[in-house]
Write a protein that holds these residues in place. Structure first.
Motif, PDB file in Angstrom:
ATOM      1  N   LYS A  80       0.833  -1.204   0.000  1.00  0.00           N
ATOM      2  CA  LYS A  80       0.000   0.000   0.000  1.00  0.00           C
ATOM      3  C   LYS A  80       0.869   1.256   0.000  1.00  0.00           C
ATOM      4  O   LYS A  80       1.967   1.257   0.528  1.00  0.00           O
ATOM      5  CB  LYS A  80      -0.898   0.037   1.232  1.00  0.00           C
ATOM      6  CG  LYS A  80      -1.975  -1.010   1.244  1.00  0.00           C
ATOM      7  CD  LYS A  80      -2.850  -0.810   2.467  1.00  0.00           C
ATOM      8  CE  LYS A  80      -4.207  -1.385   2.269  1.00  0.00           C
ATOM      9  NZ  LYS A  80      -5.068  -0.657   1.390  1.00  0.00           N
ATOM     10  N   THR A  81       0.324   2.305  -0.567  1.00  0.00           N
ATOM     11  CA  THR A  81       1.014   3.596  -0.538  1.00  0.00           C
ATOM     12  C   THR A  81       0.120   4.677   0.052  1.00  0.00           C
ATOM     13  O   THR A  81       0.458   5.858  -0.004  1.00  0.00           O
ATOM     14  CB  THR A  81       1.463   4.021  -1.956  1.00  0.00           C
ATOM     15  OG1 THR A  81       0.319   4.029  -2.804  1.00  0.00           O
ATOM     16  CG2 THR A  81       2.506   3.066  -2.501  1.00  0.00           C
ATOM     17  N   SER A  82      -0.999   4.257   0.603  1.00  0.00           N
ATOM     18  CA  SER A  82      -1.903   5.203   1.261  1.00  0.00           C
ATOM     19  C   SER A  82      -2.806   4.417   2.206  1.00  0.00           C
ATOM     20  O   SER A  82      -2.746   3.199   2.266  1.00  0.00           O
ATOM     21  CB  SER A  82      -2.742   5.964   0.228  1.00  0.00           C
ATOM     22  OG  SER A  82      -3.598   5.070  -0.456  1.00  0.00           O
ATOM     23  N   GLY A  83      -3.641   5.137   2.946  1.00  0.00           N
ATOM     24  CA  GLY A  83      -4.552   4.505   3.889  1.00  0.00           C
ATOM     25  C   GLY A  83      -4.236   4.946   5.303  1.00  0.00           C
ATOM     26  O   GLY A  83      -3.289   5.689   5.550  1.00  0.00           O
ATOM     27  N   ALA A  99       5.983   8.290   6.920  1.00  0.00           N
ATOM     28  CA  ALA A  99       4.791   7.658   6.355  1.00  0.00           C
ATOM     29  C   ALA A  99       3.817   8.715   5.832  1.00  0.00           C
ATOM     30  O   ALA A  99       3.210   8.544   4.768  1.00  0.00           O
ATOM     31  CB  ALA A  99       4.111   6.773   7.404  1.00  0.00           C
ATOM     32  N   LYS A 100       3.687   9.800   6.562  1.00  0.00           N
ATOM     33  CA  LYS A 100       2.813  10.899   6.133  1.00  0.00           C
ATOM     34  C   LYS A 100       3.312  11.493   4.815  1.00  0.00           C
ATOM     35  O   LYS A 100       2.524  11.747   3.899  1.00  0.00           O
ATOM     36  CB  LYS A 100       2.766  11.964   7.229  1.00  0.00           C
ATOM     37  CG  LYS A 100       1.841  13.121   6.929  1.00  0.00           C
ATOM     38  CD  LYS A 100       1.826  14.110   8.090  1.00  0.00           C
ATOM     39  CE  LYS A 100       0.977  15.319   7.756  1.00  0.00           C
ATOM     40  NZ  LYS A 100       1.002  16.315   8.844  1.00  0.00           N
ATOM     41  N   LYS A 101       4.627  11.684   4.698  1.00  0.00           N
ATOM     42  CA  LYS A 101       5.221  12.206   3.463  1.00  0.00           C
ATOM     43  C   LYS A 101       4.934  11.286   2.284  1.00  0.00           C
ATOM     44  O   LYS A 101       4.823  11.738   1.155  1.00  0.00           O
ATOM     45  CB  LYS A 101       6.733  12.351   3.607  1.00  0.00           C
ATOM     46  CG  LYS A 101       7.180  13.479   4.489  1.00  0.00           C
ATOM     47  CD  LYS A 101       8.711  13.485   4.560  1.00  0.00           C
ATOM     48  CE  LYS A 101       9.217  14.423   5.598  1.00  0.00           C
ATOM     49  NZ  LYS A 101      10.685  14.328   5.754  1.00  0.00           N
ATOM     50  N   ARG A 102       4.809   9.991   2.567  1.00  0.00           N
ATOM     51  CA  ARG A 102       4.591   8.997   1.510  1.00  0.00           C
ATOM     52  C   ARG A 102       3.116   8.779   1.205  1.00  0.00           C
ATOM     53  O   ARG A 102       2.781   7.924   0.412  1.00  0.00           O
ATOM     54  CB  ARG A 102       5.269   7.687   1.895  1.00  0.00           C
ATOM     55  CG  ARG A 102       6.784   7.816   1.917  1.00  0.00           C
ATOM     56  CD  ARG A 102       7.437   6.570   2.454  1.00  0.00           C
ATOM     57  NE  ARG A 102       8.865   6.729   2.556  1.00  0.00           N
ATOM     58  CZ  ARG A 102       9.756   6.016   1.862  1.00  0.00           C
ATOM     59  NH1 ARG A 102       9.357   5.086   1.019  1.00  0.00           N
ATOM     60  NH2 ARG A 102      11.034   6.222   2.034  1.00  0.00           N
ATOM     61  N   GLY A 103       2.223   9.541   1.858  1.00  0.00           N
ATOM     62  CA  GLY A 103       0.814   9.494   1.498  1.00  0.00           C
ATOM     63  C   GLY A 103      -0.128   8.814   2.475  1.00  0.00           C
ATOM     64  O   GLY A 103      -1.326   8.713   2.200  1.00  0.00           O
TER      65      GLY A 103
END
Length: 152
Positions: A80-83, A99-103
């Motif tokens: 995953k790249t978001s959620g 993790a926030k920077k990555r979406g």
């Protein structure tokens, strides 16, 4: 004292953590465990002389973390790249910031109030100061669900 995993004799007291709580090491399977098996209180993480809270490390980037390779491995292998991502024991929020920077929509919980304060100074809003069980009850009450839960 018996090891809670392999049931071998584990009578080597490693060190005392707080009050009546002792850390043991099992020579058969290598597990380190506390007796009694329960979390230390918040005060242990905030005041114990052997524990160095995350907020004292003055970490600025992921490479400043002793577990940064675990973090990179996580990002490399997670499909995953978001959620919604919850990090239990988030410390100063360094991993959550990445993790926030990555979406990801990030949430964290930690016992150490000072580390939580540093995480919030990083701009992380959904950080809870307290034990995981209290957080879980609150999340359940608010019908919060997470796609990913980490515990480094």
């Amino acid at each position: 004292m018996r090891c809670p995993v392999c049931d071998a004799a584990a009578n080597k007291e490693y060190k005392r953590l707080y009050k009546d709580n002792k850390l043991y090491h099992c020579s058969k399977c290598g597990l380190e465990f506390w007796d009694p098996l329960k979390m230390p209180p918040r005060e242990y993480y905030e005041e114990h002389s052997d524990y160095k809270p995350f907020h004292l490390f003055k970490r600025k980037k992921l490479e400043d973390s002793s577990t940064h390779m675990s973090f990179y491995t996580f990002f490399k292998n997670i499909p995953k790249t978001s959620g919604k991502l919850l990090d239990i024991g988030c410390g100063d929020g360094l991993f959550l910031n990445e993790a926030k920077k990555r979406g990801f929509e990030v949430y964290g919980t930690d016992l150490d109030r000072k580390s939580v304060s540093v995480a919030k100074e990083r701009g992380l809003e959904n950080i809870f100061s307290g034990d995981f069980f209290t957080f879980a009850e609150e999340a359940k009450k608010n019908n919060q669900k997470f796609e990913i839960i980490t515990y480094f």
